[in-house]
Design a protein around this motif. Sequence first.
Motif, PDB file in Angstrom:
ATOM      1  N   LEU A 184       0.766  -1.199   0.188  1.00  0.00           N
ATOM      2  CA  LEU A 184      -0.412  -0.247   0.191  1.00  0.00           C
ATOM      3  C   LEU A 184       0.866   1.333  -0.041  1.00  0.00           C
ATOM      4  CD1 LEU A 184      -2.910  -0.907   2.720  1.00  0.00           C
ATOM      5  CD2 LEU A 184      -2.838  -0.716   0.417  1.00  0.00           C
ATOM      6  N   PHE A 185       2.492   1.111   1.146  1.00  0.00           N
ATOM      7  CA  PHE A 185       2.976   2.222   0.581  1.00  0.00           C
ATOM      8  C   PHE A 185       3.454   2.371  -0.856  1.00  0.00           C
ATOM      9  CE2 PHE A 185       6.487   5.831   1.811  1.00  0.00           C
ATOM     10  CZ  PHE A 185       6.098   5.845   3.103  1.00  0.00           C
ATOM     11  N   ARG A 186       4.036   1.503  -1.248  1.00  0.00           N
ATOM     12  CA  ARG A 186       4.742   1.807  -2.675  1.00  0.00           C
ATOM     13  C   ARG A 186       3.398   2.006  -3.645  1.00  0.00           C
ATOM     14  NH1 ARG A 186       6.455  -2.751  -2.636  1.00  0.00           N
ATOM     15  NH2 ARG A 186       4.914  -4.127  -3.293  1.00  0.00           N
ATOM     16  N   SER A 226      17.308   3.124   2.524  1.00  0.00           N
ATOM     17  CA  SER A 226      16.699   1.596   3.627  1.00  0.00           C
ATOM     18  C   SER A 226      15.549   1.023   2.940  1.00  0.00           C
ATOM     19  CB  SER A 226      16.774   1.106   5.204  1.00  0.00           C
ATOM     20  OG  SER A 226      15.970   0.316   5.611  1.00  0.00           O
ATOM     21  N   MET A 227      14.934   2.487   3.263  1.00  0.00           N
ATOM     22  CA  MET A 227      13.291   2.475   2.495  1.00  0.00           C
ATOM     23  C   MET A 227      12.723   1.754   0.593  1.00  0.00           C
ATOM     24  SD  MET A 227      10.602   5.445   1.720  1.00  0.00           S
ATOM     25  CE  MET A 227      11.378   6.091   0.998  1.00  0.00           C
ATOM     26  N   LEU A 228      13.596   2.516   0.284  1.00  0.00           N
ATOM     27  CA  LEU A 228      13.629   1.989  -1.069  1.00  0.00           C
ATOM     28  C   LEU A 228      13.977   0.561  -1.481  1.00  0.00           C
ATOM     29  CD1 LEU A 228      16.470   4.958  -3.641  1.00  0.00           C
ATOM     30  CD2 LEU A 228      13.517   5.046  -2.802  1.00  0.00           C
ATOM     31  N   SER A 229      15.001  -0.008  -0.401  1.00  0.00           N
ATOM     32  CA  SER A 229      15.571  -1.037  -0.621  1.00  0.00           C
ATOM     33  C   SER A 229      13.807  -2.027  -0.314  1.00  0.00           C
ATOM     34  CB  SER A 229      16.349  -1.791   0.072  1.00  0.00           C
ATOM     35  OG  SER A 229      16.780  -2.743   0.154  1.00  0.00           O
ATOM     36  N   ASP A 230      13.518  -1.480   1.247  1.00  0.00           N
ATOM     37  CA  ASP A 230      12.609  -2.418   1.722  1.00  0.00           C
ATOM     38  C   ASP A 230      11.188  -2.728   0.311  1.00  0.00           C
ATOM     39  OD1 ASP A 230      13.809  -3.020   3.616  1.00  0.00           O
ATOM     40  OD2 ASP A 230      13.376  -1.827   5.437  1.00  0.00           O
ATOM     41  N   LEU A 231      11.280  -1.683  -0.086  1.00  0.00           N
ATOM     42  CA  LEU A 231       9.729  -1.229  -0.611  1.00  0.00           C
ATOM     43  C   LEU A 231       9.777  -2.446  -2.622  1.00  0.00           C
ATOM     44  CD1 LEU A 231       8.569   2.397  -0.325  1.00  0.00           C
ATOM     45  CD2 LEU A 231       7.232   0.186   0.353  1.00  0.00           C
ATOM     46  N   GLN A 232      11.282  -2.441  -2.244  1.00  0.00           N
ATOM     47  CA  GLN A 232      11.528  -2.853  -3.719  1.00  0.00           C
ATOM     48  C   GLN A 232      12.176  -2.349  -4.814  1.00  0.00           C
ATOM     49  OE1 GLN A 232       9.214  -6.618  -3.493  1.00  0.00           O
ATOM     50  NE2 GLN A 232      10.247  -8.049  -2.271  1.00  0.00           N
ATOM     51  N   GLN A 235      16.718  -0.681  -7.241  1.00  0.00           N
ATOM     52  CA  GLN A 235      17.636  -1.597  -8.250  1.00  0.00           C
ATOM     53  C   GLN A 235      16.688  -0.457  -9.244  1.00  0.00           C
ATOM     54  OE1 GLN A 235      18.014  -5.774  -9.093  1.00  0.00           O
ATOM     55  NE2 GLN A 235      18.744  -5.380 -11.111  1.00  0.00           N
ATOM     56  N   ASP A 236      15.202  -0.510  -9.678  1.00  0.00           N
ATOM     57  CA  ASP A 236      14.840  -0.430 -11.077  1.00  0.00           C
ATOM     58  C   ASP A 236      14.746   1.525 -11.043  1.00  0.00           C
ATOM     59  OD1 ASP A 236      14.182  -2.719 -11.596  1.00  0.00           O
ATOM     60  OD2 ASP A 236      12.123  -2.760 -10.782  1.00  0.00           O
ATOM     61  N   SER A 237      14.085   1.934  -9.995  1.00  0.00           N
ATOM     62  CA  SER A 237      14.539   3.254  -9.721  1.00  0.00           C
ATOM     63  C   SER A 237      15.720   4.085  -9.380  1.00  0.00           C
ATOM     64  CB  SER A 237      13.600   3.728  -8.445  1.00  0.00           C
ATOM     65  OG  SER A 237      11.600   3.078  -9.216  1.00  0.00           O
TER      66      SER A 237
END
Length: 557
Positions: A184-186, A226-232, A235-237
């Motif tokens: 939901l956050f992503r 860490s937020m970008l990593s947890d939200l997966q 790598q792409d963004s």
Amino acid sequence: MAEESSSASCSSNKTKTVFLAGVVGHHANGLTKTAGSTTFSSSKPGAAKKLVIKNFKEKPKLPENYTHETWQKLKEAVEAIQNSTSIKYNLEELYQAVENLCSHKISARLYKQLRVVCEDHIKAQIDQFREYPFLTLFLKKIDNCWQDHCRQMIMIRSIFLFLDRTYVLQNSMLPSIWDMGLELFRFYIISDMKVQSKTIYGILLLIERERSGETIDRSLLRSLLSMLSDLQIYQDSFEQRFLEETNRLYAAEGQRLMQEREVIYPSRKRHTANCRSLTRERLTHFLPLFIFFRKPLIATVEKQLLGEHLTSTLQKGKDVFEAFYKKDLAKRLLVGKSASVDAEKSMLSKLKHECGAAFTSKLEGMFKDMELSKDIMVQFKQCQNIPGNIELTVNILTMGYWPTYIPMEVHLPAEMVRLQEIFKTFYLGKHSGRKLQWQSTLGHCVLKAEFKEGKKELQVSLFQTLVLLMFNEGEEFTLEEIKLATGIEDGELRRTLQSLACGKARVIHKVPKSKDVEDGDKFSCNDDFKHKLFRIKINQIQMKETYSDPLAFSTFC
């Protein structure tokens, strides 16, 4: 029905049988499950009575409006968590309420209701980010929102833990409550194009400012990454843009250095490509540039010659790395200090991919030697009747694969010499034409020792072993006497005695007491030695090593 029989000795010699019955009941949130009726079978006085528990005639029903009222309590608690206000109800009571609903097959409905509440709250957060004027404040705001979201979902999941561990776990298509929160956050926050582009731009700007020497909020940067990593979405963004910006930065830095100094920079594209092939592209944090500053040169020096110089310089650097890596890998393999052979081989595979098969051929040979040595020792122990109580393990190493260890002749006990000869006869009988050279500097032993405190096992080097075995023959020896008896080289012997008498585990006494071993010092066994461990490793103080190639390494256990 549970039945347990026990007997007790008494004057009448009668047997008494005890029957245990459990009471079935459950109380929570005003919901009570009543036990089924029980009956006792009638029998003669003094006879055993049997308790019969009958099944429920019909499944207990929830009180009227219980489902609706309970969900309202849970919803109020979730909203209180989201709004950082106090929760009216006891957390244990809320947890029990979730369990009651799940027990009455309301899990699917409960999960959907929880998702809607979380979704509505997260959707309401997006508007505050779209028009935020200042970048630094925007980054702090998005980080605070992310931190709050994580804390909230942890709290919410603790209340709905029973739902998460039963219904959700049994439905592979449903994300866990935590993963649902991440989704939901992503979807509603970070996937918004304006929010995402501004976040990525802000992170890159923080990195750029730090590289230029400015002080930045590193904890903020770590949290956002860490937020970008947890939200997966790292790598792409983010990753590709980060690498592009980094390459651009160091390319510009190289140009600036070239303009500031008079330099020679030949064959730029070719050498840059070669250098990049030595580095994993995804781990590249800078673009390697080789810049050679001008020194007085003869004007007629040809560029072919310069290319050979560059190749030679790069090759030397690779050779130095190979030598150090080979030495450390050899130590891990021979002494058994490697945390994981699979991890070692994985690293070797990566080196082979980056540097080529020629670079790793010797390292691969080291692993082959270790595997072949295990097979050889299995054959040796199966077909040989080894005398005495010494267990021998030998590693056969191929010349050219391993680092150099200086050969050192020492005086071994007769039992060890006999075992060496038995193994030598066995090995050369299978491999004619080969030669064995015993590397005593790498020998290790486990000695069983008995002190006043009790028995211990000492994990020591071969040199330490030779010194300690002397105290089976006498009580006190001088430095000169030990040197004559063991044949250990003077410098190595002093380091060995220092490790035994001056380190943390002092199994021998030295007179006079000092940190160094000097001529005339006397040594005796420390019968009062104490240590909390049963097996104690006494590290040998190492001498400087040079690089050459041994033929064989032996270990006595």
